[in-house]
Design a protein around this motif. Structure first.
Motif, mmCIF file in Angstrom:
data_model
loop_
_atom_site.group_PDB
_atom_site.id
_atom_site.type_symbol
_atom_site.label_atom_id
_atom_site.label_comp_id
_atom_site.label_asym_id
_atom_site.label_seq_id
_atom_site.Cartn_x
_atom_site.Cartn_y
_atom_site.Cartn_z
ATOM 1 N N GLN A 135 0.834 -1.204 0.000
ATOM 2 C CA GLN A 135 0.000 0.000 0.000
ATOM 3 C C GLN A 135 0.873 1.259 0.000
ATOM 4 O O GLN A 135 0.545 2.242 -0.656
ATOM 5 C CB GLN A 135 -0.938 -0.006 1.207
ATOM 6 N N TRP A 136 1.980 1.193 0.731
ATOM 7 C CA TRP A 136 2.903 2.322 0.740
ATOM 8 C C TRP A 136 3.496 2.542 -0.646
ATOM 9 O O TRP A 136 3.611 3.675 -1.116
ATOM 10 C CB TRP A 136 4.018 2.076 1.762
ATOM 11 N N PHE A 137 3.870 1.456 -1.323
ATOM 12 C CA PHE A 137 4.393 1.560 -2.688
ATOM 13 C C PHE A 137 3.406 2.290 -3.591
ATOM 14 O O PHE A 137 3.782 3.187 -4.346
ATOM 15 C CB PHE A 137 4.673 0.175 -3.268
ATOM 16 N N GLU A 138 2.151 1.896 -3.549
ATOM 17 C CA GLU A 138 1.139 2.500 -4.426
ATOM 18 C C GLU A 138 0.947 3.977 -4.115
ATOM 19 O O GLU A 138 0.879 4.816 -5.026
ATOM 20 C CB GLU A 138 -0.184 1.747 -4.283
ATOM 21 N N ARG A 139 0.866 4.298 -2.833
ATOM 22 C CA ARG A 139 0.657 5.692 -2.450
ATOM 23 C C ARG A 139 1.861 6.550 -2.832
ATOM 24 O O ARG A 139 1.708 7.648 -3.386
ATOM 25 C CB ARG A 139 0.410 5.785 -0.932
ATOM 26 N N TYR A 140 3.065 6.052 -2.547
ATOM 27 C CA TYR A 140 4.267 6.821 -2.846
ATOM 28 C C TYR A 140 4.437 7.007 -4.353
ATOM 29 O O TYR A 140 4.792 8.099 -4.811
ATOM 30 C CB TYR A 140 5.497 6.135 -2.250
ATOM 31 N N GLN A 141 4.182 5.984 -5.132
ATOM 32 C CA GLN A 141 4.358 6.084 -6.580
ATOM 33 C C GLN A 141 3.467 7.165 -7.171
ATOM 34 O O GLN A 141 3.837 7.810 -8.161
ATOM 35 C CB GLN A 141 4.077 4.736 -7.239
ATOM 36 N N SER A 142 2.325 7.389 -6.575
ATOM 37 C CA SER A 142 1.398 8.404 -7.083
ATOM 38 C C SER A 142 1.729 9.813 -6.599
ATOM 39 O O SER A 142 1.166 10.784 -7.105
ATOM 40 C CB SER A 142 -0.039 8.058 -6.649
ATOM 41 N N ASN A 143 2.611 9.922 -5.618
ATOM 42 C CA ASN A 143 2.883 11.229 -5.009
ATOM 43 C C ASN A 143 4.368 11.386 -4.675
ATOM 44 O O ASN A 143 4.719 11.918 -3.633
ATOM 45 C CB ASN A 143 2.058 11.394 -3.725
ATOM 46 N N MET A 144 5.254 10.945 -5.573
ATOM 47 C CA MET A 144 6.672 10.893 -5.229
ATOM 48 C C MET A 144 7.434 12.194 -5.484
ATOM 49 O O MET A 144 8.567 12.344 -5.020
ATOM 50 C CB MET A 144 7.361 9.760 -5.984
ATOM 51 N N ALA A 145 6.856 13.129 -6.204
ATOM 52 C CA ALA A 145 7.580 14.361 -6.526
ATOM 53 C C ALA A 145 6.778 15.597 -6.136
ATOM 54 O O ALA A 145 6.896 16.646 -6.767
ATOM 55 C CB ALA A 145 7.928 14.396 -8.006
ATOM 56 N N VAL A 146 6.002 15.481 -5.079
ATOM 57 C CA VAL A 146 5.202 16.623 -4.622
ATOM 58 C C VAL A 146 6.085 17.638 -3.901
ATOM 59 O O VAL A 146 6.044 18.840 -4.160
ATOM 60 C CB VAL A 146 4.059 16.150 -3.697
ATOM 61 N N HIS A 147 6.901 17.142 -2.971
ATOM 62 C CA HIS A 147 7.761 18.023 -2.181
ATOM 63 C C HIS A 147 9.248 17.666 -2.306
ATOM 64 O O HIS A 147 10.087 18.338 -1.697
ATOM 65 C CB HIS A 147 7.364 17.976 -0.700
#
Length: 233
Positions: free
Chosen positions: A80-92
Motif C-alpha cells: 500500500q505504501w508503494f502504491e501511495r508513494y508512486q502516485s505522489n513521489m515528486a510533490v515536495h
C-alpha cells in the motif's frame, strides 16, 4: 570536512539518491502517514521519520508502525505504501541546496557522474527526470542487479556503464551501507553529513572523506583535480 592527506582525483563520481542528491523524505513520510490516517491513527512526527528515509519502505514502516519484514501485516503495508508513494513521489521532493552547483562543477571539470540507488526502478525511473537529474551518466536502481547495496554489484555496474574503472570512481552516500558498498567496490568513499544518516553518526562509518555540504565536496574535487594537473606542469 575531513579527508586523507593524499587523495587521487576521480574520473567519475557516483551518488546515492535519497538523502544524498535529493531530499525525498517529505514525500516518503507523507505516504506512510497516509497509511496511518487511513487507519484512524495520528501521523508519526516527521522528525521521527526523516532519519529512516534512506531505508525506504522498511524504514518508513518500521518507524511509523513498529513492524519489520516478516512481521504480520508488514507486507500489506509495504504494498500500500508503494502504491501511495508512486502516485505522489515528486510533490515536495527536491535536490539538496548546492547539488546543482556540485554536478555542474563535476561536469565542468571533465568528470562523469551517475546515480546508484537502492530505490526500485519503478520509482527511480519516473522520479529522476522530475527532479532534474535526467542528465546523469548512468542510473542503477535497487533492482537493476541481483544484489542491492551494501553489495558492491550496483556500484560496479555504474562504473561499467560509464566505462570507467571502479578505482577511478568516488562513491557518495548518506548511509553506512553506502560506505560499505563503496569500499567493497574499491572506490573512494564519501559520507555526506547533509543527508539522513540514520542511527549511526557518519564519522563512525569509516568513510575516506566526510563532507558537511555539497559545496564542500565540490571544493575537495576541484582541489584534488588542480593538484593532479599541477604534477604535469
Amino acid at each position: 570536512m575531513t579527508f586523507p592527506a593524499s587523495i587521487q582525483a576521480p574520473r567519475a563520481v557516483l551518488f546515492d539518491l535519497d538523502g544524498t542528491l535529493a531530499d525525498t523524505a517529505p514525500d516518503l513520510a507523507a505516504a506512510v502517514n497516509w497509511l496511518r490516517t487511513e487507519r484512524g491513527m495520528a501521523p508519526t512526527p516527521y522528525s521521527v521519520l526523516r532519519p529512516t528515509a534512506s531505508a525506504g519502505a522498511r524504514g518508513m514502516i518500521g518507524a511509523a508502525f513498529g513492524l519489520a519484514p516478516g512481521d504480520d501485516g508488514y507486507e500489506e503495508l509495504r504494498l500500500q505504501w508503494f502504491e501511495r508513494y508512486q502516485s505522489n513521489m515528486a510533490v515536495h521532493s527536491t535536490l539538496f541546496d548546492g547539488i546543482v552547483t556540485l554536478l555542474q562543477g563535476i561536469e565542468d571539470a571533465g568528470m562523469a557522474w551517475g546515480v546508484v540507488t537502492n530505490k526500485p526502478a519503478r520509482f527511480t525511473d519516473p522520479l529522476i527526470p522530475q527532479i532534474g537529474l535526467a542528465h546523469a551518466g548512468c542510473i542503477v536502481s535497487g533492482d537493476t542487479m541481483p544484489h542491492a547495496k551494501p553489495h558492491p554489484a550496483p556500484l560496479l555496474e555504474g562504473a561499467r556503464r560509464l566505462d570507467i574503472a571502479p578505482g577511478d570512481c568516488w562513491y557518495v552516500g548518506d548511509d553506512l551501507r553506502d560506505i560499505e558498498a563503496g569500499r567493497a567496490a574499491g572506490m573512494l568513499t564519501v559520507a555526506c553529513a547533509w543527508g539522513y544518516c540514520g542511527a549511526i553518526e557518519p564519522q563512525d562509518w569509516g568513510a575516506d572523506v566526510l563532507c558537511a555540504t555539497p559545496l564542500d565536496l565540490l571544493e575537495l574535487l576541484l582541489n584534488v583535480t588542480r593538484a593532479a594537473e599541477s604534477t604535469y606542469i
